[in-house]
Write a protein that holds these residues in place. Structure first.
Motif, PDB file in Angstrom:
ATOM      1  N   SER A  24       0.755  -1.245  -0.004  1.00 50.36           N
ATOM      2  CA  SER A  24       0.032   0.149   0.043  1.00 50.36           C
ATOM      3  C   SER A  24       0.809   1.382  -0.086  1.00 50.36           C
ATOM      4  O   SER A  24       1.866   1.293   0.594  1.00 50.36           O
ATOM      5  CB  SER A  24      -0.889  -0.122   1.292  1.00 50.36           C
ATOM      6  N   SER A  25       0.402   2.433  -0.773  1.00 49.16           N
ATOM      7  CA  SER A  25       1.390   3.598  -0.761  1.00 49.16           C
ATOM      8  C   SER A  25       0.796   4.510   0.571  1.00 49.16           C
ATOM      9  O   SER A  25       1.462   5.398   0.861  1.00 49.16           O
ATOM     10  CB  SER A  25       0.692   4.258  -2.190  1.00 49.16           C
ATOM     11  N   ASP A  26      -0.152   4.003   1.399  1.00 44.99           N
ATOM     12  CA  ASP A  26      -0.581   4.603   2.530  1.00 44.99           C
ATOM     13  C   ASP A  26      -0.733   3.636   3.666  1.00 44.99           C
ATOM     14  O   ASP A  26      -1.121   2.674   3.465  1.00 44.99           O
ATOM     15  CB  ASP A  26      -1.764   5.433   2.314  1.00 44.99           C
ATOM     16  N   THR A  27      -0.196   4.072   5.013  1.00 45.06           N
ATOM     17  CA  THR A  27      -0.654   3.182   6.173  1.00 45.06           C
ATOM     18  C   THR A  27      -1.162   4.301   7.027  1.00 45.06           C
ATOM     19  O   THR A  27      -1.064   5.202   7.342  1.00 45.06           O
ATOM     20  CB  THR A  27       0.692   2.554   6.689  1.00 45.06           C
ATOM     21  N   THR A  31      -4.011   1.416  -0.353  1.00 43.06           N
ATOM     22  CA  THR A  31      -4.344   2.228  -1.439  1.00 43.06           C
ATOM     23  C   THR A  31      -3.153   1.726  -2.577  1.00 43.06           C
ATOM     24  O   THR A  31      -1.743   1.892  -2.221  1.00 43.06           O
ATOM     25  CB  THR A  31      -4.002   3.752  -1.052  1.00 43.06           C
ATOM     26  N   ASN A  90      -8.156   3.689   0.566  1.00 41.98           N
ATOM     27  CA  ASN A  90      -8.286   3.094   1.860  1.00 41.98           C
ATOM     28  C   ASN A  90      -9.184   1.851   1.604  1.00 41.98           C
ATOM     29  O   ASN A  90     -10.341   1.893   2.203  1.00 41.98           O
ATOM     30  CB  ASN A  90      -8.923   4.304   2.594  1.00 41.98           C
TER      31      ASN A  90
ATOM     32  N   TYR B 273     -13.179  12.213   2.727  1.00 38.81           N
ATOM     33  CA  TYR B 273     -12.343  10.830   2.798  1.00 38.81           C
ATOM     34  C   TYR B 273     -13.637   9.740   2.387  1.00 38.81           C
ATOM     35  O   TYR B 273     -14.477   9.761   3.053  1.00 38.81           O
ATOM     36  CB  TYR B 273     -11.887  10.529   4.036  1.00 38.81           C
TER      37      TYR B 273
END
Lengths: 422, 422
Positions: A24-27, A31, A90, B273
């Protein structure tokens, strides 16, 4: 007790779902969007799992991963199975990857049996179904079919990068896109397994369902232009507030499907300018997502809604622009494929249910090229596009068994095309 | 014909407005936020212009620039004049800088006359009035008064940087903030010139106005938590859409001042979001900006509105959290300063008008420390916080003349404090 080879296939399937769910590119959250580093990592993992399953893995210019069963006995037309491996922002870890990984596991299972396919079998992992980055869906599956619209190459992401520039940075000549022979031909079959992303199977207490067709959908990009100004001084009668206009429109979008339980209308994305606490918003952009079981119903719903939005903008003396970005007609899944799926599912659960998908899927795009079919897997609370998205291990086990049976059945009794070839 | 020294002062004033108007982190448009590189560039320009005007220029830890008139004849209490040099996002070039540059030009004019001040005179350029970056206004002027709330040091910008971390990167020990002697003391005077940012002077066809006081204002941060889900499948009765809830609330904010022509209520900032086209919004944050001529009116308006928003959230089964970030009471400008301003303005235009400011200004914060006064300069269409913000050269010329007269008058006849010193 030692693990059997069949048990090992299932264990690896569960492990792979968890592993992909960490790329994931986000944590926190998951995503993974088109042409990102994380998609490259996921692509390499999927290629290695395909190789372990005995498939010949490759990746195309669009980041689609394909694993081909090296069967000397096989003759066209081909059977393509799979789904996508990109995610929304997300996201949950099942939407897309479950279909890819079930398909790899199905091949592993058949190879354990010593099965020799009559038809070429390809497992596909598509690079962009969700359309998050460039606001255009089905990029991977359309490329796979040779129906990719090269105008989308000039779509631009939030950082201002065009798809074309990112592909060229990767060394590809974008002027020659779509000029090769597509992997999917008109006589082939495409089969997709996917989580339901809705509450029907859970309500019926069933693990699996057969998809009869996919709803029509459209995406509309709305721009409202008002006038920015100082929040502390400008009186109400001098305001042309783009955000209050948008607020009224968002409620109109919601109201547009209140009387139609089979339709859906959602504003999922909004941008506000200048987006400062003490400045009246001067411009707002938002996206409308509309779905309807049939194309004619969608068109009517869209026209009624756009007229309503036009009225709101006029009353508030703001400018209103609506751009229809993408419309996909509703489709019907191939009746022979539906029958094969029903037969396979009946072996593994008490009843078989067949229903229309409200969500779009790669099968929707691929149906423009060849016959398609889909199997749905139950998800908890009908929840998707959310970190809490969940499919039970038991349901996944049943799904694998049914998916293996479906693939074997269609390979053995490849359905005659409903229409004669030209 | 050769330019007179007085004409040169005016020409430099116009040039400086244009020059500062180009120092922006974005193009097109003007954006200059606290602790940015662009603010450092602007700070150095302002210091050089102060030096050229004969002031001793310095910059404090907060990026406030101060130019002190080196007058051996001067005795406290002091007179401070100026405004701020930060901007909103996509701003105009007059909001803030006009007051700073008029004040530098006023000193230049008086020095050309050979004027010797009786009181210390400081020209101030405050580093953050707008509060864009850390969502908290008056950072510069409160620091200048020793009333800076050090809790704001832990506010975080959109990139996740705290104000504290950015100040420490600049080599400042943030543990000792607010421990020195502030430049502004309780017996001093603060004078601010500013564009009106509203339509009153234009409607009255006057260049300048006297400010009688500043409206109370508050900022409220709202968070709505619903549940994300798939836009194509989730039926209306299962949705907990944070954005449709926010839309209804934004309309309630707008309605809250429809019956009160002196109040203002604005939602200028919103975040959604996960902000993906095909995902139901699960969380929305937005900021409410409320203004009212008197504090009691503001409090009543706020309570009524928050009750209404609570009702909306409950009806839509979303969670609602409202955090009151900042409340500033209304103030009254010092009557002696108002008189001095009225006298000066009467020399340069037919009539003098006096009114309350709906916009907040540094004078609002500084009024907690000492007596204040403000002069407004007409702006076209009442427009501010917008690239089209505009003051005519003629109005600026009149403003400079009146500003020089006001400064001379107050220095010569420094008003006795209305309250006895402790």
């Amino acid at each position: 007790m030692k693990e059997t080879p069949q048990q090992a296939v299932l264990r690896k399937l569960f492990d792979r779902i968890e592993t992909l769910g960490t790329i994931s590119s986000d944590t926190p959250g998951l995503t993974r969007v088109f042409l990102s580093k994380e998609m490259d990592i996921a692509s390499r993992l999927i290629q290695s799992w395909m190789s372990n399953a005995g498939l010949i893995a490759s990746v195309d210019r669009m980041q689609n991963v394909v694993g081909s069963w090296p069967a000397e006995t096989a003759h066209p037309p081909a059977i393509h199975i799979g789904s996508h491996y990109d995610t929304v922002i997300n996201a949950g870890k099942y939407d897309g990857p479950l279909g890819v990984l079930l398909s790899i596991a199905a091949v592993e299972t058949l190879r354990l049996e010593g099965y020799e396919p009559k038809h070429p079998i390809n497992v596909a992992a598509f690079c962009d179904e969700e359309g998050v980055r460039f606001r255009s869906t089905f990029l991977g599956s359309s490329f796979f079919c040779g129906t990719f619209d090269t105008r989308f190459l000039d779509n631009v992401d939030d950082a201002g990068n065009s798809m074309r520039s990112l592909l060229e940075l990767r060394g590809f000549d974008t002027s020659s896109f779509n000029q090769g022979t597509p992997l999917i031909g008109k006589d082939d079959l495409f089969l997709e397994a996917h989580i339901e992303q809705g509450p029907i199977l859970e309500r019926l207490n069933l693990s699996l369902g057969v998809v009869s067709g996919i709803a029509a959908q459209t995406r509309i990009h709305v721009t409202i232009t008002g006038e920015s100004g100082h929040a502390g001084t400008t009186p109400l009668d001098l305001r042309r507030d783009a955000l209050t206009t948008a607020a009224e429109m968002i409620l109109a979008v919601e109201a547009s499907f209140a009387d139609n339980p089979n339709a859906r209308a959602t504003v999922g994305q909004i941008k506000n300018y200048p987006n400062a606490t003490n400045a009246i918003p001067g411009e707002v952009e938002f996206m409308i997502d509309l779905r309807n079981p049939v194309t004619a119903g969608l068109n009517q719903m869209r026209d009624t809604l756009l007229n309503k939005l036009d009225e709101i903008a006029a009353r508030r003396t703001t400018e209103f622009k609506a751009e229809i970005l993408q419309t996909v007609d509703s489709i019907t899944c191939d009746s022979n494929v539906q029958q094969a799926l029903s037969k396979a599912l009946a072996k593994h659960q008490e009843r078989v249910t067949t229903f229309t998908s409200g969500a779009g899927h790669d099968a929707l795009k691929i149906a423009q090229t060849c016959r398609t079919g889909m199997m749905f897997v139950r998800c908890r609370n009908g929840l998707s596009h959310h970190p809490d998205e969940y499919c039970s291990p038991k349901d996944i086990e049943v799904a694998l068994a049914a998916w293996v049976d479906t693939l074997r059945e269609l390979d053995q009794n490849f359905p005659t095309p409903e229409k004669a070839n030209a």
